[in-house]
Design a protein around this motif. Structure first.
Motif, PDB file in Angstrom:
ATOM      1  N   ASP A   1       0.757  -1.235  -0.087  1.00 16.59           N
ATOM      2  CA  ASP A   1      -0.007   0.116   0.050  1.00 16.59           C
ATOM      3  C   ASP A   1       0.981   1.356   0.028  1.00 16.59           C
ATOM      4  O   ASP A   1       0.601   2.320  -0.607  1.00 16.59           O
ATOM      5  CB  ASP A   1      -0.779   0.012   1.389  1.00 16.59           C
ATOM      6  N   HIS A   2       1.849   1.084   0.734  1.00 14.53           N
ATOM      7  CA  HIS A   2       2.925   2.156   0.650  1.00 14.53           C
ATOM      8  C   HIS A   2       3.401   2.588  -0.647  1.00 14.53           C
ATOM      9  O   HIS A   2       3.635   3.596  -1.001  1.00 14.53           O
ATOM     10  CB  HIS A   2       4.081   2.245   1.630  1.00 14.53           C
ATOM     11  N   ALA A   3       3.615   1.708  -1.546  1.00 10.09           N
ATOM     12  CA  ALA A   3       4.252   1.993  -2.915  1.00 10.09           C
ATOM     13  C   ALA A   3       2.969   2.616  -3.667  1.00 10.09           C
ATOM     14  O   ALA A   3       3.441   3.382  -4.602  1.00 10.09           O
ATOM     15  CB  ALA A   3       4.683   0.425  -3.352  1.00 10.09           C
ATOM     16  N   LYS A   4       1.978   1.806  -3.371  1.00  8.99           N
ATOM     17  CA  LYS A   4       0.698   2.527  -4.345  1.00  8.99           C
ATOM     18  C   LYS A   4       0.645   4.014  -4.017  1.00  8.99           C
ATOM     19  O   LYS A   4       0.393   4.913  -4.737  1.00  8.99           O
ATOM     20  CB  LYS A   4      -0.396   1.870  -3.891  1.00  8.99           C
ATOM     21  N   THR A   5       0.515   4.302  -2.554  1.00  5.12           N
ATOM     22  CA  THR A   5       0.357   5.807  -2.287  1.00  5.12           C
ATOM     23  C   THR A   5       1.692   6.611  -2.769  1.00  5.12           C
ATOM     24  O   THR A   5       1.314   7.671  -3.054  1.00  5.12           O
ATOM     25  CB  THR A   5       0.589   5.787  -0.580  1.00  5.12           C
ATOM     26  N   ALA A   6       2.689   5.853  -2.554  1.00  4.79           N
ATOM     27  CA  ALA A   6       4.158   6.899  -3.117  1.00  4.79           C
ATOM     28  C   ALA A   6       4.006   7.050  -4.595  1.00  4.79           C
ATOM     29  O   ALA A   6       4.277   8.235  -5.004  1.00  4.79           O
ATOM     30  CB  ALA A   6       5.315   5.939  -3.157  1.00  4.79           C
ATOM     31  N   ALA A   7       3.379   6.240  -5.404  1.00  2.00           N
ATOM     32  CA  ALA A   7       3.215   6.403  -6.950  1.00  2.00           C
ATOM     33  C   ALA A   7       2.193   7.414  -7.175  1.00  2.00           C
ATOM     34  O   ALA A   7       2.414   8.072  -8.151  1.00  2.00           O
ATOM     35  CB  ALA A   7       2.919   5.096  -7.529  1.00  2.00           C
ATOM     36  N   ALA A   8       1.194   7.158  -6.394  1.00  2.00           N
ATOM     37  CA  ALA A   8      -0.118   8.359  -6.782  1.00  2.00           C
ATOM     38  C   ALA A   8       0.521   9.625  -6.226  1.00  2.00           C
ATOM     39  O   ALA A   8       0.037  10.600  -6.905  1.00  2.00           O
ATOM     40  CB  ALA A   8      -1.194   7.997  -5.751  1.00  2.00           C
ATOM     41  N   VAL A   9       1.184   9.807  -5.240  1.00  5.45           N
ATOM     42  CA  VAL A   9       1.816  11.176  -4.817  1.00  5.45           C
ATOM     43  C   VAL A   9       2.443  11.716  -5.781  1.00  5.45           C
ATOM     44  O   VAL A   9       2.577  12.657  -5.939  1.00  5.45           O
ATOM     45  CB  VAL A   9       2.531  10.935  -3.387  1.00  5.45           C
ATOM     46  N   LEU A  10       3.442  10.572  -6.175  1.00  6.18           N
ATOM     47  CA  LEU A  10       4.466  11.503  -7.262  1.00  6.18           C
ATOM     48  C   LEU A  10       3.579  11.873  -8.492  1.00  6.18           C
ATOM     49  O   LEU A  10       3.914  12.767  -9.005  1.00  6.18           O
ATOM     50  CB  LEU A  10       5.313  10.129  -7.890  1.00  6.18           C
ATOM     51  N   THR A  11       2.465  11.086  -8.868  1.00  4.85           N
ATOM     52  CA  THR A  11       1.890  11.661 -10.113  1.00  4.85           C
ATOM     53  C   THR A  11       0.980  12.828  -9.650  1.00  4.85           C
ATOM     54  O   THR A  11       1.271  13.877 -10.467  1.00  4.85           O
ATOM     55  CB  THR A  11       0.751  10.645 -10.518  1.00  4.85           C
ATOM     56  N   GLY A  12       0.626  12.841  -8.366  1.00  2.68           N
ATOM     57  CA  GLY A  12      -0.140  14.121  -8.216  1.00  2.68           C
ATOM     58  C   GLY A  12       0.622  15.320  -7.831  1.00  2.68           C
ATOM     59  O   GLY A  12      -0.107  16.511  -7.913  1.00  2.68           O
ATOM     60  N   VAL A  13       2.037  15.376  -7.489  1.00  6.80           N
ATOM     61  CA  VAL A  13       3.002  16.610  -7.586  1.00  6.80           C
ATOM     62  C   VAL A  13       3.525  16.887  -8.999  1.00  6.80           C
ATOM     63  O   VAL A  13       4.140  17.796  -8.900  1.00  6.80           O
ATOM     64  CB  VAL A  13       3.900  16.179  -6.384  1.00  6.80           C
ATOM     65  N   GLY A  14       2.973  16.145  -9.843  1.00  5.88           N
ATOM     66  CA  GLY A  14       3.296  16.414 -11.205  1.00  5.88           C
ATOM     67  C   GLY A  14       4.494  15.712 -11.620  1.00  5.88           C
ATOM     68  O   GLY A  14       5.138  15.982 -12.677  1.00  5.88           O
TER      69      GLY A  14
ATOM     70  N   VAL B   1      -3.846   1.560 -10.977  1.00  2.48           N
ATOM     71  CA  VAL B   1      -3.883   2.017  -9.701  1.00  2.48           C
ATOM     72  C   VAL B   1      -2.480   2.503  -9.251  1.00  2.48           C
ATOM     73  O   VAL B   1      -2.311   3.378  -8.289  1.00  2.48           O
ATOM     74  CB  VAL B   1      -4.208   0.897  -8.536  1.00  2.48           C
ATOM     75  N   ALA B   2      -1.481   2.299 -10.066  1.00  2.32           N
ATOM     76  CA  ALA B   2      -0.249   2.847  -9.899  1.00  2.32           C
ATOM     77  C   ALA B   2       0.491   2.970 -11.214  1.00  2.32           C
ATOM     78  O   ALA B   2       0.823   1.890 -11.807  1.00  2.32           O
ATOM     79  CB  ALA B   2       0.807   2.056  -9.044  1.00  2.32           C
TER      80      ALA B   2
ATOM     81  N   HIS C   1       8.598   2.760 -15.451  1.00  2.00           N
ATOM     82  CA  HIS C   1       9.192   1.500 -15.738  1.00  2.00           C
ATOM     83  C   HIS C   1       7.836   0.331 -14.987  1.00  2.00           C
ATOM     84  O   HIS C   1       8.562  -0.784 -15.178  1.00  2.00           O
ATOM     85  CB  HIS C   1      10.414   1.325 -14.659  1.00  2.00           C
ATOM     86  N   ALA C   2       7.209   0.658 -14.506  1.00  6.29           N
ATOM     87  CA  ALA C   2       6.124  -0.323 -13.867  1.00  6.29           C
ATOM     88  C   ALA C   2       4.812   0.397 -13.839  1.00  6.29           C
ATOM     89  O   ALA C   2       4.437   1.476 -13.731  1.00  6.29           O
ATOM     90  CB  ALA C   2       6.623  -0.728 -12.584  1.00  6.29           C
ATOM     91  N   ILE C   3       3.799  -0.625 -13.992  1.00  4.56           N
ATOM     92  CA  ILE C   3       2.452  -0.290 -14.073  1.00  4.56           C
ATOM     93  C   ILE C   3       1.817  -1.439 -12.999  1.00  4.56           C
ATOM     94  O   ILE C   3       1.882  -2.369 -12.829  1.00  4.56           O
ATOM     95  CB  ILE C   3       1.951  -0.477 -15.241  1.00  4.56           C
ATOM     96  N   GLY C   4       0.769  -0.649 -12.004  1.00  2.00           N
ATOM     97  CA  GLY C   4      -0.026  -1.515 -11.333  1.00  2.00           C
ATOM     98  C   GLY C   4      -1.701  -1.572 -11.609  1.00  2.00           C
ATOM     99  O   GLY C   4      -1.796  -0.529 -11.957  1.00  2.00           O
ATOM    100  N   LEU C   5      -2.186  -2.722 -11.773  1.00  2.00           N
ATOM    101  CA  LEU C   5      -3.272  -2.679 -12.226  1.00  2.00           C
ATOM    102  C   LEU C   5      -4.371  -3.489 -11.160  1.00  2.00           C
ATOM    103  O   LEU C   5      -3.880  -4.378 -10.356  1.00  2.00           O
ATOM    104  CB  LEU C   5      -3.650  -3.551 -13.458  1.00  2.00           C
ATOM    105  N   ARG C   6      -5.609  -3.140 -10.978  1.00  2.00           N
ATOM    106  CA  ARG C   6      -6.656  -3.603 -10.172  1.00  2.00           C
ATOM    107  C   ARG C   6      -7.740  -4.100 -11.401  1.00  2.00           C
ATOM    108  O   ARG C   6      -8.474  -3.449 -11.968  1.00  2.00           O
ATOM    109  CB  ARG C   6      -7.339  -3.068  -9.144  1.00  2.00           C
TER     110      ARG C   6
ATOM    111  N   SER D   1      -2.411   6.961 -13.055  1.00  2.00           N
ATOM    112  CA  SER D   1      -3.356   6.421 -12.191  1.00  2.00           C
ATOM    113  C   SER D   1      -4.463   6.850 -12.218  1.00  2.00           C
ATOM    114  O   SER D   1      -5.098   8.185 -12.648  1.00  2.00           O
ATOM    115  CB  SER D   1      -2.845   6.922 -11.050  1.00  2.00           C
ATOM    116  N   GLY D   2      -5.708   5.879 -12.147  1.00  2.00           N
ATOM    117  CA  GLY D   2      -7.075   6.125 -12.084  1.00  2.00           C
ATOM    118  C   GLY D   2      -7.497   6.007 -13.577  1.00  2.00           C
ATOM    119  O   GLY D   2      -8.987   5.893 -13.650  1.00  2.00           O
ATOM    120  N   THR D   3      -6.707   5.513 -14.620  1.00  2.00           N
ATOM    121  CA  THR D   3      -7.281   5.303 -16.080  1.00  2.00           C
ATOM    122  C   THR D   3      -8.072   3.924 -16.101  1.00  2.00           C
ATOM    123  O   THR D   3      -7.388   3.166 -15.676  1.00  2.00           O
ATOM    124  CB  THR D   3      -6.162   5.499 -17.069  1.00  2.00           C
TER     125      THR D   3
END
Length: 619
Positions: free
Chosen positions: A3-16, A511-512, A518-523, A552-554
């Motif tokens: 979950d921390h990795a997912k949060t980190a990826a989303a934060v990185l996307t969110g800050v540009g 989701v990430a 280099h990586a993609i996370g899917l649900r 993320s979110g697509t």
């Protein structure tokens, strides 16, 4: 993928994205970014990210409030990017902002790395002092001497610690800064404090104490950074590396003794006297302001501007009157969220309120309570402010002070024991806790309705995972990376790509989408979570040779293009292109079956993710 990795990826996307980040640090509860362009940050997306409490902009920083898990998310961001360590990249990076914002940013960057060590040793010092006060420890014993030394050393040699963090901020040589600060607290220099007739080459020196000091070392390290840059430019290459620190120390230390030290001592003494006057003449006003507005300062990140005042007060008087009312402020917000816990009928809100109450009371970490509950509900936050103001006023009227720098919390209360009127302390703390708790429970707030049922299916079903990239299937155990090979990150297989495109293996939500590509996370729609990791250690490429086609979110359909990469360039850079494809929510999908082998085109069946319900049924 945790979950921390997912949060980190989303934060990185969110800050540009990583390319928009100038520097990144974290404090007790927040990720603090200096962004090149804050307009690229998506506050709404960040606040909707699981694991993120809220965002704030203050002091020239874009702040993402995480709560107690901030070190884990910070580490996950470091693992996914090429961003550096816990310190900032320097005071000159990013937009300057106004003078006040730059000051807050500087204080935050300099104090954040040592804050918890300072608070921890301060708490230990408070316990030692309480043990002596109650007669549990004899101050004449060597046991006391040892305990006092290990709890007092950091605050005693604080200039050395600040020299290191200030050097990182101002981009100066850390060990030259260390040498300067060490000279200020050198035993024979400390012994000269207050002595008459001190001279340096005939120049009179007014020697002041630099033990526990703040201002002199920050100023001199700032000057050092400019001097070093100048000397490194003008000195010959053969001698600049050793002459620069020699000349800097030779000039800097006497400059502190002759000018900076006496001047800062005068300013610090004046501020400490002013604080003392307020708390002696109008203690209720000073206490009410600190107790009532402290959490408001925290929201805007302005509380960092008061941290040096705590230290200045301690340096000049050995007491911190400002800190007493802050206990009321912290405990009042914790009490308000405890009231929410008692009154709310919302299951999700109750699940948030329980840990927020605990961390607020015991550790003094109130961000989860404030941003997650009290502030969105409005009334509990206002009740907490009222309780903090009342409790702070009563504590200040009792002349209560701390003899150690601590993070205000129930565990840190020994720092106040025996220092001032203990009856007024007890009444003040009781008021700070009881008033907001009762107001929240009795007056209430608008209780949000329970959220709708989760989107994850109640019963997990097996999911067919199509091959996301053309190539040759390789058993996961043959991947030359232990974390993948032993399936500790999840079960699955690997593919050695023969083309440079990655496609969705099933209908899913992204989701990430790692900013480095280099990586993609899917649900998937059935609940299976999948990580597609192109290459090993390719995060170090910083996004080079990768092109993301989603974020993320697509929502994607099976066969949709997710990302493109230049395999030849990646291998030429020395990276193994083998691509693990693994199931990351093993609690719902503990195994894989029907695994393909040999060459395989994208879209063909790669394996079947076996659900826990399927395993239970077959047994």
């Amino acid at each position: 993928m945790t979950d921390h990795a997912k949060t980190a990826a989303a934060v990185l996307t969110g800050v540009g994205g990583e390319s928009n980040i100038t520097s990144m640090v974290h404090c007790a509860t927040r990720l603090r970014f200096v962004l090149k362009d804050e307009s690229k940050a998506d506050a709404a997306a960040l606040r909707a990210t699981p694991g993120v409490i809220t965002t704030a902009q203050a002091g020239g920083q874009y702040q993402v409030v995480i709560g107690n898990d901030v070190p884990d998310v910070f580490a996950a961001i470091q693992a996914q990017t090429t961003l550096g360590g816990s310190g900032p990249e320097g005071g000159d990076a990013g937009p300057k902002g106004n003078l006040f914002n730059r000051f807050i940013k500087m204080i935050s960057a300099i104090f954040t790395p040592i804050l918890w060590a300072l608070a921890g040793t301060g708490l230990l010092k408070a316990f030692v002092a309480a043990a002596v006060t109650f007669g549990w420890l004899d101050a004449t014993t060597t046991t006391y001497v040892i305990l006092n030394a290990l709890s007092d050393a950091l605050i005693n040699f604080l200039p050395i610690a600040l020299a290191i963090t200030a050097a990182r901020y101002f981009k100066a040589s850390e060990f030259t800064s260390f040498a300067i600060a060490a000279a200020l607290v050198y035993p024979t220099i400390t012994a000269l404090n207050g002595q008459p007739d001190i001279t340096f080459f005939g120049i009179p020196v007014t020697m002041v104490s630099y033990v526990s000091s703040v201002i002199p070392v920050i100023i001199i390290v700032w000057l050092q950074s400019h001097a070093e840059r100048f000397l490194l430019k003008v000195l010959p290459g053969a001698v600049r590396r050793f002459l620069t620190p020699m000349l800097v120390v030779l000039v800097a230390v006497p400059l502190v003794f002759l000018v900076i030290g006496p001047l800062s001592s005068l300013i610090g003494g004046g501020l400490a006297t002013g604080i003392g006057w307020v708390f002696e003449t109008l203690p209720w006003l000073g206490g009410a302001i600190m107790g009532g507005l402290w959490q408001v300062f925290v929201i805007f990140g302005l509380h960092w501007g008061l941290v040096p005042l705590f230290q200045l007060e301690y340096q000049n008087t050995g007491m911190i009157f400002l800190l007493g009312p802050v206990f009321a402020a912290v405990l009042a917000q914790a009490a308000a969220v405890a009231g929410v816990l008692v009154r709310t009928k919302n299951k999700n809100l109750r699940s948030l309120a329980a840990p927020a109450t605990l961390s607020g009371f015991l550790a003094g970490i109130t961000e989860p309570a404030i941003y997650g509950i009290n502030l969105p509900l409005k009334r509990p936050f206002a009740f907490g402010v009222a309780g903090g103001a009342l409790g702070g006023a009563l504590i200040a009227m009792g002349g209560v002070f701390s003899k150690a720098f601590v993070v205000p919390s129930a565990l840190a209360l020994p720092a106040l024991l025996g220092n001032g009127n203990m009856v007024m302390l007890a009444i003040g703390l009781a008021a700070a806790i009881i008033v907001p708790f009762l107001l929240t429970v009795l007056v209430g707030f608008t209780d949000p309705a329970d959220a709708t049922a989760p989107t994850t299916p109640a019963v997990a079903t097996d999911t067919v995972v199509a091959n996301p990239v053309d190539g040759t299937v390789v058993p996961l155990a043959e991947v030359p990376d232990a974390a993948f090979a032993d399936a500790s990150l999840g079960k699955g297989v690997a593919v050695r790509p023969t083309s440079g495109a990655v496609y969705a293996p099933f209908d899913a939500t992204v989701v990430a989408a790692f900013p480095t590509g280099h990586a993609i996370g899917l649900r998937g729609v059935d609940g299976v979570e999948l990580l597609i990791h192109v290459g090993l250690d390719t995060v170090k490429l910083g996004g080079r040779h990768f092109t993301l086609k989603v974020q993320s979110g697509t929502e994607v359909k099976a066969g949709d293009l997710l990302l493109e990469f230049d395999g030849a360039a990646i291998e030429a850079a020395g990276y193994d292109l083998i691509t693990p494809v693994i199931v990351t929510n093993g609690e719902l999908y503990p195994d894989v079956a029907d695994v393909a082998s040999g060459p395989l085109s994208h879209g063909e069946k790669l394996f079947r993710a076996v659900s826990v319900d399927s395993l239970t049924t077959t047994r």
